[in-house]
Design an enzyme around this catalytic site. Structure first.
Site, short mmCIF file in Angstrom:
data_model
loop_
_atom_site.label_atom_id
_atom_site.label_comp_id
_atom_site.label_asym_id
_atom_site.label_seq_id
_atom_site.Cartn_x
_atom_site.Cartn_y
_atom_site.Cartn_z
N ALA A 197 0.45 -1.08 -0.18
CA ALA A 197 0.08 0.28 -0.18
C ALA A 197 1.13 1.45 0.12
CB ALA A 197 -0.66 0.11 1.39
N ASP A 251 3.86 1.60 -0.63
CA ASP A 251 4.54 1.98 -2.12
C ASP A 251 3.86 2.43 -3.53
OD1 ASP A 251 6.56 0.41 -1.11
OD2 ASP A 251 5.50 -0.97 -1.54
P1 ATP Z 1 3.42 -0.90 3.15
O1 ATP Z 1 4.69 -1.04 4.32
O2 ATP Z 1 2.66 -2.14 4.14
O3 ATP Z 1 3.63 -0.45 1.50
P2 ATP Z 1 2.85 2.17 4.49
O4 ATP Z 1 2.55 1.41 6.22
O5 ATP Z 1 4.06 1.91 4.52
O6 ATP Z 1 2.28 0.39 4.04
P3 ATP Z 1 0.19 2.27 4.70
O7 ATP Z 1 0.00 3.94 5.56
O8 ATP Z 1 0.23 0.69 5.58
O9 ATP Z 1 1.46 2.52 3.82
O10 ATP Z 1 -0.51 2.25 3.54
C1 ATP Z 1 -0.49 3.70 2.54
C2 ATP Z 1 -1.37 4.65 2.22
O11 ATP Z 1 -2.35 3.86 1.59
C3 ATP Z 1 -2.26 4.77 2.93
O12 ATP Z 1 -1.56 6.38 3.34
C4 ATP Z 1 -3.60 5.15 2.70
O13 ATP Z 1 -3.78 6.68 1.41
C5 ATP Z 1 -3.27 3.98 1.83
N1 ATP Z 1 -4.71 2.68 2.22
C6 ATP Z 1 -3.59 1.88 3.39
N2 ATP Z 1 -4.85 0.90 3.49
C7 ATP Z 1 -5.46 1.12 3.20
C8 ATP Z 1 -7.19 1.51 4.00
N3 ATP Z 1 -7.19 0.20 4.56
N4 ATP Z 1 -7.73 1.53 3.12
C9 ATP Z 1 -8.28 2.82 2.51
N5 ATP Z 1 -7.11 3.13 2.54
C10 ATP Z 1 -5.71 2.68 2.78
#
Ligand code: ATP
Length: 309
Positions: free
Chosen positions: A246, A248
């Site tokens: 998500a 990335d």
């Molecule tokens: P990863 O390390 O697993 O790639 P991360 O921890 O860097 O992810 P997250 O904050 O989990 O990043 O997710 C990145 C973005 O994706 C969030 O800022 C949001 O915009 C979107 N996102 C993630 N999870 C959801 C969700 N359950 N519903 C809607 N949007 C989401």
């Protein structure tokens, strides 16, 4: 520039899997993985030209990963095949319900050195991005100079720290923060970078070091800090099935608008959209591979239609 490896995602593991217990998964998927490669794939799938620099082993896994990147039109002339006997890296993903255990077998990615990086090719782009700096152990001492050279040659630059389980960002992160234009991170990474427990305080501290800080906040959306001003975007309500990739995908959506010189609000909104799209399918790239599904999702949720290329 970044790591290119395969994700081995296991299914059918009990939700309360105890530590140190042998268990047979009921199934698995082997797919394109790694932060940098997922970002590159999804950015290219949305229609931005991408050139990727990495190092893989001379094996079937590496070929599978390259084929997946080639399918979406990425220039892979910067991908080096190791001749030292190292294999392509693999990340084992155990999708437990409450947490997610990730084990990385780095392989060739630990070997990428400055000799693998074609500075002139990088400089022919408009923007330079690097993810997961801690995984590039051999390249680490040269990373600040790569960022500096990109700035000298007129590119904008971004860094996604990704989580460093061993906290070995060390001095190189501090140095890169003084050079990069954009910093992407999530709240846990932000807290580690700042060395503070409070997210708000950490945000203010790190925001003072970089021209533009973008913090990803899972289903709560994301926010950006520029010139002391904060902009928030709420998460989009979706049926989330898998969080892998998500962050990335968010970066890909953000940069897709950034290289088109869109306003910051649009970059943030498109990143948020791409992150939400990503979680609707299993694996980091599946929702982006399916062109009809991807386009339908993006069009249905995008307010600022004028920015879709
Ligand atoms: P990863 O390390 O697993 O790639 P991360 O921890 O860097 O992810 P997250 O904050 O989990 O990043 O997710 C990145 C973005 O994706 C969030 O800022 C949001 O915009 C979107 N996102 C993630 N999870 C959801 C969700 N359950 N519903 C809607 N949007 C989401």
């Amino acid at each position: 520039v970044g790591e290119l490896n395969a994700d081995l995602i296991l299914y059918g593991i009990p939700r309360d899997l105890p530590e140190e217990r042998e268990i047979l998964a009921s199934g698995f998927t082997m797919t394109l993985g790694s932060s940098s490669a997922i970002l590159a794939h999804n950015l290219s799938a949305m229609g931005t030209r991408v050139s990727f620099t990495s190092r893989i082993g001379p094996d079937a896994l590496g070929e599978m990963c390259c084929r997946r990147l080639h399918e979406v039109g990425i220039d892979l002339s910067g991908v080096v095949r190791s001749t030292t006997g190292s294999s392509t890296g693999v990340t084992l993903i155990l999708p437990l319900t409450d947490t997610r255990r990730i084990l990385t077998y780095p392989g060739a990615m630990f070997e990428m050195g400055i000799e693998d990086v074609d500075i002139d090719r990088l400089a022919s782009a408009r923007h330079f991005h690097m993810s997961s700096i801690f995984l590039h152990r051999k390249l680490t001492p040269d990373i600040p100079e790569i960022f500096r050279e990109m700035k000298r040659r007129g590119l904008s630059t971004s860094l996604d720290t990704n989580d460093d389980p061993e906290n070995k960002w060390a001095g190189v992160l501090e140095e890169v923060l003084t050079i990069t234009d954009l910093l992407f991170c999530n709240e846990e990474e932000l807290i580690k970078i700042a060395g503070k427990d409070d997210v708000e305080a950490a945000m203010a501290q790190v925001a003072a070091k970089v021209p533009l800080l973008i913090v990803k906040r899972g289903s709560r959306g994301a926010c950006a800090w520029r010139n002391g001003k904060r902009i928030d975007v709420d998460g989009i309500r979706v049926n989330a099935v898998d969080p892998v990739g998500a962050g990335d995908s968010f970066d890909a959506g953000f940069l897709h608008q950034w290289v088109r010189q869109a306003p910051l609000e649009s970059c943030l909104a498109y990143g948020n959209l791409a992150g939400a799209l990503s979680v609707t399918r299993s694996g980091g790239t599946e929702a982006f591979r399916d062109a009809a599904y991807r386009e339908q999702f993006l069009a249905a949720h995008w307010r600022d239609k004028a920015l879709i290329p």
